[in-house]
Enzyme design. Structure first.
Site, PDB file in Angstrom:
ATOM      1  N   ARG A  82     -59.605  50.202 -46.742  1.00  0.00           N
ATOM      2  CA  ARG A  82     -59.987  51.259 -47.021  1.00  0.00           C
ATOM      3  C   ARG A  82     -59.564  52.066 -48.274  1.00  0.00           C
ATOM      4  O   ARG A  82     -58.666  51.807 -48.839  1.00  0.00           O
ATOM      5  CB  ARG A  82     -59.299  52.487 -45.966  1.00  0.00           C
ATOM      6  N   ARG A  93     -66.137  53.486 -43.129  1.00  0.00           N
ATOM      7  CA  ARG A  93     -64.756  52.918 -43.597  1.00  0.00           C
ATOM      8  C   ARG A  93     -64.665  51.764 -42.530  1.00  0.00           C
ATOM      9  O   ARG A  93     -65.062  51.696 -41.696  1.00  0.00           O
ATOM     10  CB  ARG A  93     -63.768  53.967 -43.330  1.00  0.00           C
ATOM     11  N   ASP A  96     -60.007  53.567 -39.946  1.00  0.00           N
ATOM     12  CA  ASP A  96     -59.487  54.974 -39.977  1.00  0.00           C
ATOM     13  C   ASP A  96     -58.732  55.078 -38.649  1.00  0.00           C
ATOM     14  O   ASP A  96     -58.662  54.688 -37.628  1.00  0.00           O
ATOM     15  CB  ASP A  96     -60.749  55.859 -39.766  1.00  0.00           C
ATOM     16  N   ASP A  98     -56.055  57.726 -36.987  1.00  0.00           N
ATOM     17  CA  ASP A  98     -55.737  59.317 -36.968  1.00  0.00           C
ATOM     18  C   ASP A  98     -54.373  59.436 -35.947  1.00  0.00           C
ATOM     19  O   ASP A  98     -54.332  58.799 -34.806  1.00  0.00           O
ATOM     20  CB  ASP A  98     -56.703  60.178 -36.219  1.00  0.00           C
TER      21      ASP A  98
END
Length: 152
Positions: A82, A93, A96, A98
């Site tokens: 990334r 991307r 990711d 989160d």
């Protein structure tokens, strides 16, 4: 140890291998993997792209603080290719990650929001989350109902 729910997604490169590498890195650097959803393919959310995502949600038990988790997940994203976090809108991307939930913590800082404020609006989060934590998912979708979960 604190329960930590993470959302993982990739829409560039070998998405399946990248998710597996991310989970392996999280086990090495964040904590114990308790449960992981199956990988689901989803359309991009919040932006246009020809590249579909592969997404998953995983439950870890960690001794890291929320800030340490954030720094570690961002480092893992960089390790997996990334280039930068999305600032002015979303973009394709390689990885990711989160933070969805960290125990019962509520944090509302500019760079860290727990619980994740958009998770209930994102099918690519709620579908895999419902696979590994259906009672939790029901509580998130119907917050006014009595708590179905003694603790997170």
């Amino acid at each position: 140890m604190t329960d930590l729910y993470l959302s993982l997604g990739s829409n560039l490169g070998d998405r399946h291998t990248l998710l597996l590498k991310a989970i392996e890195a999280l086990v090495q650097r964040v904590g114990i993997l308790v449960r992981c959803s199956s990988f689901i393919e989803t359309e991009p959310w919040g932006f246009q792209s020809n590249h579909s995502f592969l997404n998953a949600v995983a439950l870890f038990r960690t001794e890291l603080s929320p800030r340490e988790v954030l720094a570690t997940t961002q480092a893992i994203e960089r390790d997996l290719g990334r280039q930068h976090k999305s600032v002015n809108g979303y973009a394709d991307r390689t990885m990711d990650i989160d933070i969805l939930l960290y125990g019962n913590e509520h944090i509302d800082d500019p760079d860290l929001k727990i619980p994740h404020p958009l998770m209930a609006d994102r099918p690519f989060v709620m579908k895999p989350l419902s696979e590994i934590a259906p009672d939790l998912t029901a509580q998130l979708l119907h917050p006014s109902s009595p708590s179905l979960i003694p603790h997170l």
